[in-house]
Design a protein around this motif. Sequence first.
Motif, mmCIF file in Angstrom:
data_model
loop_
_atom_site.group_PDB
_atom_site.id
_atom_site.type_symbol
_atom_site.label_atom_id
_atom_site.label_comp_id
_atom_site.label_asym_id
_atom_site.label_seq_id
_atom_site.Cartn_x
_atom_site.Cartn_y
_atom_site.Cartn_z
ATOM 1 N N ASP A 1 0.906 -1.197 -0.129
ATOM 2 C CA ASP A 1 0.031 -0.045 0.142
ATOM 3 C C ASP A 1 0.883 1.354 0.128
ATOM 4 O OD1 ASP A 1 -1.818 2.172 0.556
ATOM 5 O OD2 ASP A 1 -3.005 1.022 1.702
ATOM 6 N N THR A 2 1.182 1.896 -1.198
ATOM 7 C CA THR A 2 2.123 2.925 -1.292
ATOM 8 C C THR A 2 1.500 4.143 -0.383
ATOM 9 O OG1 THR A 2 2.370 2.264 -3.612
ATOM 10 C CG2 THR A 2 3.139 4.448 -2.996
ATOM 11 N N ASP A 3 0.371 4.371 -0.261
ATOM 12 C CA ASP A 3 -0.120 5.540 0.403
ATOM 13 C C ASP A 3 0.022 5.385 1.901
ATOM 14 O OD1 ASP A 3 -1.660 8.038 0.841
ATOM 15 O OD2 ASP A 3 -3.287 6.674 1.765
ATOM 16 N N ALA A 4 -0.038 4.058 2.378
ATOM 17 C CA ALA A 4 0.315 3.658 3.758
ATOM 18 C C ALA A 4 1.710 3.861 4.043
ATOM 19 C CB ALA A 4 -0.271 2.585 4.281
ATOM 20 N N ALA A 5 2.442 3.364 3.122
ATOM 21 C CA ALA A 5 4.066 3.580 3.429
ATOM 22 C C ALA A 5 4.534 5.074 3.539
ATOM 23 C CB ALA A 5 4.730 2.964 2.166
ATOM 24 N N GLY A 6 3.689 5.799 2.710
ATOM 25 C CA GLY A 6 3.992 7.340 2.534
ATOM 26 C C GLY A 6 3.621 8.005 3.895
ATOM 27 N N GLN A 7 2.472 7.521 4.530
ATOM 28 C CA GLN A 7 2.001 7.881 5.833
ATOM 29 C C GLN A 7 3.041 7.491 6.932
ATOM 30 O OE1 GLN A 7 -1.974 6.962 6.256
ATOM 31 N NE2 GLN A 7 -2.746 8.053 4.335
ATOM 32 N N ALA A 8 3.472 6.387 7.092
ATOM 33 C CA ALA A 8 4.418 5.809 7.730
ATOM 34 C C ALA A 8 5.896 6.348 7.815
ATOM 35 C CB ALA A 8 4.608 4.320 7.606
ATOM 36 N N LEU A 9 6.422 7.068 6.693
ATOM 37 C CA LEU A 9 7.581 7.179 6.357
ATOM 38 C C LEU A 9 7.873 8.489 7.644
ATOM 39 C CD1 LEU A 9 8.047 8.179 2.746
ATOM 40 C CD2 LEU A 9 9.800 6.619 4.131
ATOM 41 N N PRO A 10 7.355 9.345 7.939
ATOM 42 C CA PRO A 10 7.714 10.373 9.173
ATOM 43 C C PRO A 10 8.377 9.710 10.359
ATOM 44 C CG PRO A 10 6.313 11.322 8.059
ATOM 45 C CD PRO A 10 6.243 9.871 7.623
ATOM 46 N N ARG A 11 7.464 8.562 10.862
ATOM 47 C CA ARG A 11 7.865 7.884 11.844
ATOM 48 C C ARG A 11 8.654 7.031 11.771
ATOM 49 N NH1 ARG A 11 8.758 8.256 16.777
ATOM 50 N NH2 ARG A 11 7.731 6.298 18.303
ATOM 51 N N VAL A 12 8.845 6.463 10.507
ATOM 52 C CA VAL A 12 10.070 5.389 10.341
ATOM 53 C C VAL A 12 11.524 6.095 10.426
ATOM 54 C CG1 VAL A 12 11.010 3.853 8.647
ATOM 55 C CG2 VAL A 12 8.674 3.736 9.142
ATOM 56 N N ILE A 13 11.398 7.248 9.698
ATOM 57 C CA ILE A 13 12.674 8.085 9.746
ATOM 58 C C ILE A 13 13.138 8.635 11.227
ATOM 59 C CG2 ILE A 13 13.539 10.201 8.862
ATOM 60 C CD1 ILE A 13 11.978 9.932 6.279
ATOM 61 N N GLU A 14 11.926 9.073 11.800
ATOM 62 C CA GLU A 14 12.378 9.401 13.244
ATOM 63 C C GLU A 14 12.799 8.415 14.218
ATOM 64 O OE1 GLU A 14 9.507 11.226 17.307
ATOM 65 O OE2 GLU A 14 8.635 10.782 15.264
ATOM 66 N N ILE A 15 12.403 7.110 13.923
ATOM 67 C CA ILE A 15 12.979 6.073 14.919
ATOM 68 C C ILE A 15 14.502 5.719 14.167
ATOM 69 C CG2 ILE A 15 12.645 3.646 15.355
ATOM 70 C CD1 ILE A 15 9.732 3.784 14.890
ATOM 71 N N LEU A 16 14.576 5.638 12.982
ATOM 72 C CA LEU A 16 15.836 5.271 12.328
ATOM 73 C C LEU A 16 16.981 6.569 12.971
ATOM 74 C CD1 LEU A 16 15.127 4.103 8.760
ATOM 75 C CD2 LEU A 16 15.935 2.766 10.846
ATOM 76 N N ALA A 17 16.631 7.728 12.810
ATOM 77 C CA ALA A 17 17.254 8.891 13.083
ATOM 78 C C ALA A 17 17.868 8.621 14.559
ATOM 79 C CB ALA A 17 16.808 9.972 13.143
ATOM 80 N N ALA A 18 16.936 8.155 15.490
ATOM 81 C CA ALA A 18 17.364 7.843 17.072
ATOM 82 C C ALA A 18 18.169 6.565 16.945
ATOM 83 C CB ALA A 18 15.948 7.790 17.749
ATOM 84 N N GLU A 19 18.193 5.903 16.284
ATOM 85 C CA GLU A 19 19.076 4.595 16.138
ATOM 86 C C GLU A 19 20.478 5.144 15.538
ATOM 87 O OE1 GLU A 19 18.427 1.618 17.807
ATOM 88 O OE2 GLU A 19 16.601 2.432 18.328
ATOM 89 N N HIS A 20 20.556 5.793 14.654
ATOM 90 C CA HIS A 20 21.747 5.848 13.933
ATOM 91 C C HIS A 20 22.448 7.316 14.201
ATOM 92 C CE1 HIS A 20 21.442 2.159 12.042
ATOM 93 N NE2 HIS A 20 20.325 2.553 11.417
ATOM 94 N N ASN A 21 21.573 8.304 15.096
ATOM 95 C CA ASN A 21 22.045 9.397 15.565
ATOM 96 C C ASN A 21 22.168 10.373 14.121
ATOM 97 O OD1 ASN A 21 22.586 8.883 18.072
ATOM 98 N ND2 ASN A 21 24.612 7.591 17.407
ATOM 99 N N TRP A 22 21.176 10.338 13.342
ATOM 100 C CA TRP A 22 20.972 11.088 12.070
ATOM 101 C C TRP A 22 20.670 12.734 12.480
ATOM 102 C CZ3 TRP A 22 17.232 7.927 8.901
ATOM 103 C CH2 TRP A 22 17.898 6.704 8.417
ATOM 104 N N ASP A 23 21.407 13.601 11.723
ATOM 105 C CA ASP A 23 21.014 14.905 11.860
ATOM 106 C C ASP A 23 19.820 15.334 11.022
ATOM 107 O OD1 ASP A 23 22.017 15.248 9.252
ATOM 108 O OD2 ASP A 23 23.960 16.037 9.988
ATOM 109 N N LYS A 24 19.470 16.851 11.080
ATOM 110 C CA LYS A 24 18.223 17.298 10.373
ATOM 111 C C LYS A 24 18.693 17.061 8.920
ATOM 112 C CE LYS A 24 16.627 20.567 13.746
ATOM 113 N NZ LYS A 24 15.987 21.952 14.063
ATOM 114 N N SER A 25 19.631 17.351 8.555
ATOM 115 C CA SER A 25 20.071 17.126 6.888
ATOM 116 C C SER A 25 19.891 15.585 6.555
ATOM 117 C CB SER A 25 21.368 17.356 6.664
ATOM 118 O OG SER A 25 21.852 17.672 5.682
ATOM 119 N N ARG A 26 20.205 14.776 7.277
ATOM 120 C CA ARG A 26 20.220 13.373 7.050
ATOM 121 C C ARG A 26 18.737 12.885 6.852
ATOM 122 N NH1 ARG A 26 22.825 8.260 6.872
ATOM 123 N NH2 ARG A 26 21.292 6.821 5.944
#
Length: 261
Positions: A209-234
């Motif tokens: 479901d492409t639409d569902a994947a798009g809606q999940a993206l912000p949260r997925v990125i937020e969690i990955l950022a916490a795990e990998h110490n991503w900055d705002k640019s990444r």
Amino acid sequence: MLPEPHEDEIQFILDALSDYLCIKVRRTDVLSAWSGIRPLAMDPRAKNTESISRDHVVCEDFPGLVTITGGKWTTYRSMAEDAVDAAIKAGNLNPTNECITHNLILTGGYGWDPAKFTTIAQQYVRMKRTGDGKVAPGIMDTAVAKHLSHAYGVLAERVATIAQNEGLGKRLAHGYPFLEAEVAYCARYEYCESATDFIARRCRLAFLDTDAAGQALPRVIEILAAEHNWDKSRKHDELRKSREFLETFKSSKNAQFNKSQ
């Protein structure tokens, strides 16, 4: 440039479905569509193109040089076996045993049984707040427990523990059993390094479901950022790349999603 499905190809599949289903599948029912490029291999020893294969081809181009080409992900074990067998023959080797990989159990498979999901659901406890502000235990529903059990085997208990202890027990998308905890788990234990990797290859939500994947993206990125110490640019770069990736999944719903973003 990733390949994109053409509208006539999508319609061709919809038309073909009508021969097998008793209901009419509409264009608006398509939640995701994708296209790929399949390599065709030809044995260099062949004299004509009739030997072009959709499977893999193993050959010894020069003495001691074994080449394998073609094939697909779902036959990687068989491909490896054929390549090793060819290398054994080319090197005049004497192995002590035959191939054993067809009997190996994948990670998480040892000790697993089809009823394992019940244990996961029963042991899981997530504290949640009710409408009046009180704290009550929240249970894991059967659909999520079955998904975790089939996806991770006995290691599903690790995912459930992350969900329970770290407040990552919510679903990433409505109607799908994928949990926030899976993002953290895949980042820690399965080398998930990008949002595209997760939505496409870990949970396959992009293909469902492409639409569902798009809606999940912000949260997925937020969690990955916490795990990998991503900055705002990444994080911004991950969101851009993931949306570009989802744009290749042509469907009426995700086209509307892209415009709204």
